[in-house]
Design a protein around this motif. Sequence first.
Motif, mmCIF file in Angstrom:
data_model
loop_
_atom_site.group_PDB
_atom_site.id
_atom_site.type_symbol
_atom_site.label_atom_id
_atom_site.label_comp_id
_atom_site.label_asym_id
_atom_site.label_seq_id
_atom_site.Cartn_x
_atom_site.Cartn_y
_atom_site.Cartn_z
ATOM 1 N N MET A 87 37.223 22.905 38.661
ATOM 2 C CA MET A 87 36.772 24.274 38.579
ATOM 3 C C MET A 87 37.590 25.005 37.522
ATOM 4 O O MET A 87 38.790 24.820 37.419
ATOM 5 C CB MET A 87 36.947 24.950 39.945
ATOM 6 N N LYS A 88 36.928 25.837 36.763
ATOM 7 C CA LYS A 88 37.612 26.627 35.738
ATOM 8 C C LYS A 88 38.530 27.646 36.405
ATOM 9 O O LYS A 88 38.278 28.089 37.517
ATOM 10 C CB LYS A 88 36.595 27.347 34.861
ATOM 11 N N THR A 89 39.585 28.004 35.688
ATOM 12 C CA THR A 89 40.488 29.025 36.207
ATOM 13 C C THR A 89 40.075 30.392 35.685
ATOM 14 O O THR A 89 39.369 30.501 34.685
ATOM 15 C CB THR A 89 41.945 28.731 35.798
ATOM 16 N N LEU A 90 40.546 31.409 36.370
ATOM 17 C CA LEU A 90 40.239 32.785 35.997
ATOM 18 C C LEU A 90 41.471 33.454 35.412
ATOM 19 O O LEU A 90 42.590 33.177 35.838
ATOM 20 C CB LEU A 90 39.792 33.580 37.228
ATOM 21 N N THR A 91 41.237 34.348 34.456
ATOM 22 C CA THR A 91 42.330 35.188 33.958
ATOM 23 C C THR A 91 42.628 36.227 35.036
ATOM 24 O O THR A 91 41.846 36.409 35.984
ATOM 25 C CB THR A 91 41.935 35.902 32.656
ATOM 26 N N LYS A 92 43.730 36.944 34.884
ATOM 27 C CA LYS A 92 44.074 37.991 35.863
ATOM 28 C C LYS A 92 42.979 39.057 35.929
ATOM 29 O O LYS A 92 42.622 39.522 37.009
ATOM 30 C CB LYS A 92 45.414 38.619 35.535
ATOM 31 N N ALA A 93 42.437 39.442 34.791
ATOM 32 C CA ALA A 93 41.387 40.460 34.760
ATOM 33 C C ALA A 93 40.114 39.950 35.440
ATOM 34 O O ALA A 93 39.463 40.679 36.201
ATOM 35 C CB ALA A 93 41.089 40.875 33.325
ATOM 36 N N GLU A 94 39.760 38.688 35.169
ATOM 37 C CA GLU A 94 38.579 38.102 35.805
ATOM 38 C C GLU A 94 38.781 37.998 37.314
ATOM 39 O O GLU A 94 37.869 38.280 38.093
ATOM 40 C CB GLU A 94 38.296 36.711 35.221
ATOM 41 N N GLU A 95 39.986 37.617 37.706
ATOM 42 C CA GLU A 95 40.282 37.502 39.132
ATOM 43 C C GLU A 95 40.212 38.868 39.823
ATOM 44 O O GLU A 95 39.724 38.971 40.949
ATOM 45 C CB GLU A 95 41.665 36.881 39.325
ATOM 46 N N GLN A 96 40.655 39.911 39.138
ATOM 47 C CA GLN A 96 40.580 41.260 39.697
ATOM 48 C C GLN A 96 39.122 41.645 39.977
ATOM 49 O O GLN A 96 38.801 42.175 41.038
ATOM 50 C CB GLN A 96 41.219 42.271 38.740
ATOM 51 N N VAL A 97 38.247 41.348 39.044
ATOM 52 C CA VAL A 97 36.824 41.665 39.225
ATOM 53 C C VAL A 97 36.233 40.796 40.340
ATOM 54 O O VAL A 97 35.455 41.276 41.169
ATOM 55 C CB VAL A 97 36.046 41.512 37.898
ATOM 56 N N MET A 98 36.620 39.525 40.375
ATOM 57 C CA MET A 98 36.124 38.644 41.439
ATOM 58 C C MET A 98 36.589 39.126 42.814
ATOM 59 O O MET A 98 35.814 39.093 43.769
ATOM 60 C CB MET A 98 36.574 37.192 41.213
ATOM 61 N N GLN A 99 37.822 39.595 42.909
ATOM 62 C CA GLN A 99 38.320 40.114 44.197
ATOM 63 C C GLN A 99 37.425 41.258 44.682
ATOM 64 O O GLN A 99 37.089 41.348 45.862
ATOM 65 C CB GLN A 99 39.778 40.594 44.067
ATOM 66 N N VAL A 100 37.036 42.116 43.749
ATOM 67 C CA VAL A 100 36.146 43.234 44.098
ATOM 68 C C VAL A 100 34.789 42.701 44.556
ATOM 69 O O VAL A 100 34.256 43.127 45.577
ATOM 70 C CB VAL A 100 35.992 44.207 42.908
ATOM 71 N N LEU A 101 34.229 41.759 43.808
ATOM 72 C CA LEU A 101 32.923 41.203 44.182
ATOM 73 C C LEU A 101 32.981 40.484 45.531
ATOM 74 O O LEU A 101 32.048 40.575 46.322
ATOM 75 C CB LEU A 101 32.405 40.256 43.104
ATOM 76 N N TRP A 102 34.073 39.753 45.772
ATOM 77 C CA TRP A 102 34.207 39.081 47.071
ATOM 78 C C TRP A 102 34.256 40.104 48.200
ATOM 79 O O TRP A 102 33.697 39.883 49.256
ATOM 80 C CB TRP A 102 35.439 38.192 47.086
ATOM 81 N N SER A 103 34.889 41.237 47.973
ATOM 82 C CA SER A 103 34.957 42.244 49.033
ATOM 83 C C SER A 103 33.635 42.996 49.187
ATOM 84 O O SER A 103 33.242 43.330 50.305
ATOM 85 C CB SER A 103 36.110 43.220 48.800
ATOM 86 N N LEU A 104 32.938 43.246 48.079
ATOM 87 C CA LEU A 104 31.655 43.955 48.143
ATOM 88 C C LEU A 104 30.498 43.056 48.577
ATOM 89 O O LEU A 104 29.554 43.523 49.217
ATOM 90 C CB LEU A 104 31.302 44.556 46.775
ATOM 91 N N GLY A 105 30.555 41.802 48.174
ATOM 92 C CA GLY A 105 29.431 40.900 48.417
ATOM 93 C C GLY A 105 28.461 40.908 47.252
ATOM 94 O O GLY A 105 28.020 39.874 46.796
ATOM 95 N N GLU A 106 28.135 42.092 46.785
ATOM 96 C CA GLU A 106 27.272 42.280 45.611
ATOM 97 C C GLU A 106 27.420 43.723 45.163
ATOM 98 O O GLU A 106 27.849 44.573 45.946
ATOM 99 C CB GLU A 106 25.815 41.961 45.930
ATOM 100 N N GLY A 107 27.079 43.968 43.909
ATOM 101 C CA GLY A 107 27.173 45.343 43.454
ATOM 102 C C GLY A 107 26.769 45.506 42.006
ATOM 103 O O GLY A 107 26.782 44.562 41.221
#
Length: 120
Positions: free
Chosen positions: A1-21
């Motif tokens: 699996m590809k790794t995420l940059t800190k900025a990408e991970e920050q956005v993913m954390q938000v998406l994981w908490s929202l589910g979608e948006g």
Amino acid sequence: MKTLTKAEEQVMQVLWSLGEGFIRDIMDAIKPPKPHQNTVSTILKILVEKGFVGTNQYGRQYQYFPLISKDTYSKSSIGSLVSSFFSGSFSDAVSFMVKENNLSVEELEALLTELKKKQP
């Protein structure tokens, strides 16, 4: 699996908490200091290209949602970390955390208790 940059991970954390948006939902959920909306939009485009995020199009707007669960990414990241820095030894990784005071003896004992409960 590809790794995420800190900025990408920050956005993913938000998406994981929202589910979608939509972009505005994601921007609202990002903690300060917030990056510019164009930056977040670019990060989302990269996450789509990497296969971490999917989209639904509604007119000219896109709704974003995670394609990879937080649990799946966490397992991959931890496995990669242990493989890269501890020669694949989880025992060495835990030992390192205890030595560096990132994990107290009490926390280690609690972890062992939890692990024993999960074994068949």
